[in-house]
Design an enzyme around this catalytic site. Structure first.
Site, mmCIF file in Angstrom:
data_model
loop_
_atom_site.group_PDB
_atom_site.id
_atom_site.type_symbol
_atom_site.label_atom_id
_atom_site.label_comp_id
_atom_site.label_asym_id
_atom_site.label_seq_id
_atom_site.Cartn_x
_atom_site.Cartn_y
_atom_site.Cartn_z
ATOM 1 N N HIS A 64 0.404 -1.447 0.125
ATOM 2 C CA HIS A 64 -0.219 0.194 -0.300
ATOM 3 C C HIS A 64 0.801 1.483 -0.268
ATOM 4 O O HIS A 64 0.097 2.278 0.161
ATOM 5 C CB HIS A 64 -1.042 0.277 0.862
ATOM 6 N N TYR A 73 -0.735 -7.935 -8.192
ATOM 7 C CA TYR A 73 -0.314 -8.335 -6.889
ATOM 8 C C TYR A 73 -2.006 -8.406 -6.076
ATOM 9 O O TYR A 73 -1.704 -7.994 -4.585
ATOM 10 C CB TYR A 73 0.128 -7.342 -6.428
#
Length: 602
Positions: free
Chosen positions: A209, A387
């Site tokens: 993130h 991902y």
């Protein structure tokens, strides 16, 4: 003008008005308009297709090692390399078998030679500087300079192609919800074959993130134009304003609060930053960290807490070494140390676990100092899509004797403090995570994520799964049965797509048959590894200018980076050391044995 000339012109004008209009030459309805030749993807081996006129093209084979109209004739050295290079499946077999041989290799200089080879070969598959983006399917200055875009490894499918994937497959792609329900939705939980645990899943989510920052305002092809690599923006904030709200401005430290004698992130009352919590959660219950969405899962806030403690711990060590340093220098140097720790843990433990290799991976930037290597990175749209590993998530979450459903787990603001860091780390380390590839392993709570990724890929007109396999040096699949390794799902895919060359990128990664004892298939490894290694080793701290003790505050800071591990990260920041590993206990290869000792910092 004379009256006579007007009288002569008027009849001529009247005659022109009365004449029938000239005939319009219409295209023969029976003759189809020419198809864009680049829709056939004629250029092989990374050749670039350039359209001329309506139905002509030319392949630019410059520096591909191939020539000919479609870049298919190898040069002599290219032919030799291709002939001698082992296939990816054979290489994977060698690296995952013969444990005692690899024990010897890991103890010699051969390890460094192989590690250098792995990094350079993988990284060279990623173009640098970046080439394409969502708006430009050709080399442009905008593609290079505008970091608001995700870069693209392959250009989009041309808009004027007969089918969504070029010329293969059906005129319309399958319904996304139907595709997800039939081929992605979990029937029963399929655990990862390597003993992968839920702690690994949360570590992956927390780590990624910091560089997957899609802009909600601009659209899926855009980022927030911030960092394109490991910058720890998820810890420190992705803007200077957010960073300043999170900093204590004393001894380089971040703000914190003490609850039940333990250090946790501050509340939004103490650090006034935007956090995404449901309405009704009071400000004093909202923890403030660098990433605004980390309140969603206790596992994400767990790692935010651990890294906060690590930052302040390292600040204390640097303060002791450098009593004359001001707050800013302590903060900035500590940030560089934590970036180094992160990369070390990612390469030597996280990627090591994913690979399943017996070759012991090594984080040593000096391996590349004599190689041609660019220390910059741009996040690719394909890497972002690749991902989305939500099959890792279990059906429910087991903490001690208590089982939590998703409804009880999401936005649970009290779990972290109620149990404490040690208990959650121990619990997540002992619970199995799901297998990523092979299909049918998305829990229904996260199935919408897969649907959103497929929807975005269609908006961005990503090329087919087989075209990406070719781009990364893999042979394209010739049938759905070869792709899945079984008949039932292959038949469903045949019904939905009609042609293996029309299979989409993300469904291909999620449905491909898994390699033996692996979380996913060959393509995920061969495509994901180049992105990862280029992004990690392309970080500025790995460059010759940065990689030296003085960058990290001297030998003390440099040693913290060079000896970092997941276990040390947790156990140096807790009062007792829980079981901590990316594998569940009692699994072959587990190295998370418990050692209990008091922390010197808390």
């Amino acid at each position: 003008m004379s009256r006579r000339s007007l009288s002569l012109q008027f009849p001529l004008l009247l005659l022109l008005l009365l004449l029938p209009p000239p005939p319009v030459l219409l295209t023969d309805a029976g003759v189809p308009s020419p198809v864009n030749p680049c829709c056939y993807y004629p250029c092989q081996n990374q050749g670039v297709c350039v359209r001329f006129g309506l139905d002509h093209y030319q392949c630019d084979c410059t520096r591909t090692g191939y020539s000919g109209p479609n870049c298919t004739i190898p040069e002599i050295w290219t032919w030799l390399r291709s002939s001698l290079r082992p296939s990816p499946s054979f290489t994977h077999f060698l690296l995952t078998h013969g444990y005692w041989i690899w024990e010897f290799v890991n103890a010699t200089f051969i390890r460094e030679v192989l590690m250098r080879l792995v990094i350079t070969v993988r990284s060279n598959l990623i173009p640098s500087p970046p080439t394409y983006n969502t708006a430009h399917d050709y080399i442009s200055w905008e593609s290079f300079s505008n970091v608001s875009y995700y870069t693209r490894i392959l250009p989009s499918v041309p808009k004027d192609c007969p089918t969504p994937m070029g010329t293969k497959g059906k005129k319309q792609l399958p319904d996304i919800h139907l595709l997800a329900q039939r081929l992605l939705l979990r029937r029963e939980f399929i655990p990862g074959p390597q003993g992968t645990n839920v702690l690994f899943a949360f570590f992956a989510q927390h780590f990624t993130h910091q560089f997957f920052k899609t802009s909600g305002k601009m659209g899926p092809g855009f980022t927030k134009a911030l960092g394109h690599g490991v910058d720890l923006g998820h810890i420190y904030g992705d803007s200077l304003e957010r960073q300043y709200h999170l900093r204590l401005f004393k001894d380089g430290k971040l703000k914190y609060q003490v609850l039940d004698g333990e250090v946790y992130p501050p509340s939004v009352e103490q650090a006034s930053v935007l956090m995404r919590y449901p309405p009704g959660v009071p400000p004093e219950k909202q923890m403030a960290v660098g990433q605004e969405v980390f309140g969603l899962l206790p596992g994400l806030m767990l790692f935010s807490t651990i890294w906060l403690r690590e930052h302040n711990r390292v600040c204390d060590l640097l303060k002791e070494e450098h009593p004359t340093w001001d707050d800013e220098q302590l903060f900035q140097t500590t940030r560089l140390i934590l970036i180094g720790e992160t990369i070390k843990i990612i390469i030597e433990e996280y990627v090591q676990h994913l690979s399943g290799y017996f070759l012991q991976l090594k984080f040593d930037p000096e391996l590349l100092f004599r190689a041609q290597f660019q220390y910059r990175n741009r996040i690719a749209l394909e890497f972002n899509h690749l991902y989305h590993w939500h099959p890792l998530m279990p059906d429910s979450f087991q903490v001690g004797s208590q089982e939590y459903s998703y409804e009880q787990f999401l936005f649970n603001t009290s779990m972290l403090v109620d149990y404490g860091v040690e208990a959650l780390v121990d619990a997540f380390s002992r619970q199995r995570a799901g297998r990523i590839g092979g299909g049918r392993n998305f829990d229904y709570h996260v199935l919408h994520v897969a649907e959103d990724v497929i929807k975005e890929s269609r908006e961005m007109r990503l090329q087919s799964f087989n075209e990406y396999r070719k781009r990364f040096g893999l042979k394209p699949y010739t049938s759905f049965q070869e792709f899945t390794g079984e008949k039932e799902m292959a038949a469903e895919l045949e019904e939905l797509y009609g042609d293996i060359d029309a299979l989409e990128f993300y469904p291909g990664l999620m449905l491909e048959k898994c390699q033996p004892n692996s979380l996913f298939g060959e393509s995920m490894i061969e495509m994901g590894a180049p992105f990862s290694l280029k992004g990690l080793l392309g970080n500025p701290i790995c460059s010759p200018e940065y990689w030296k003790p003085s960058t990290f505050g001297g030998d003390v800071g440099f040693n913290i980076v060079n000896t970092a591990s997941l276990k040390k990260l947790v156990c140096l920041n807790t009062k007792t050391c829980p079981y901590v590993s990316f594998r569940v206990p009692d699994y072959p290869g587990d190295d998370g044995s418990v050692f209990v000792r008091p922390s010197t910092e808390l």
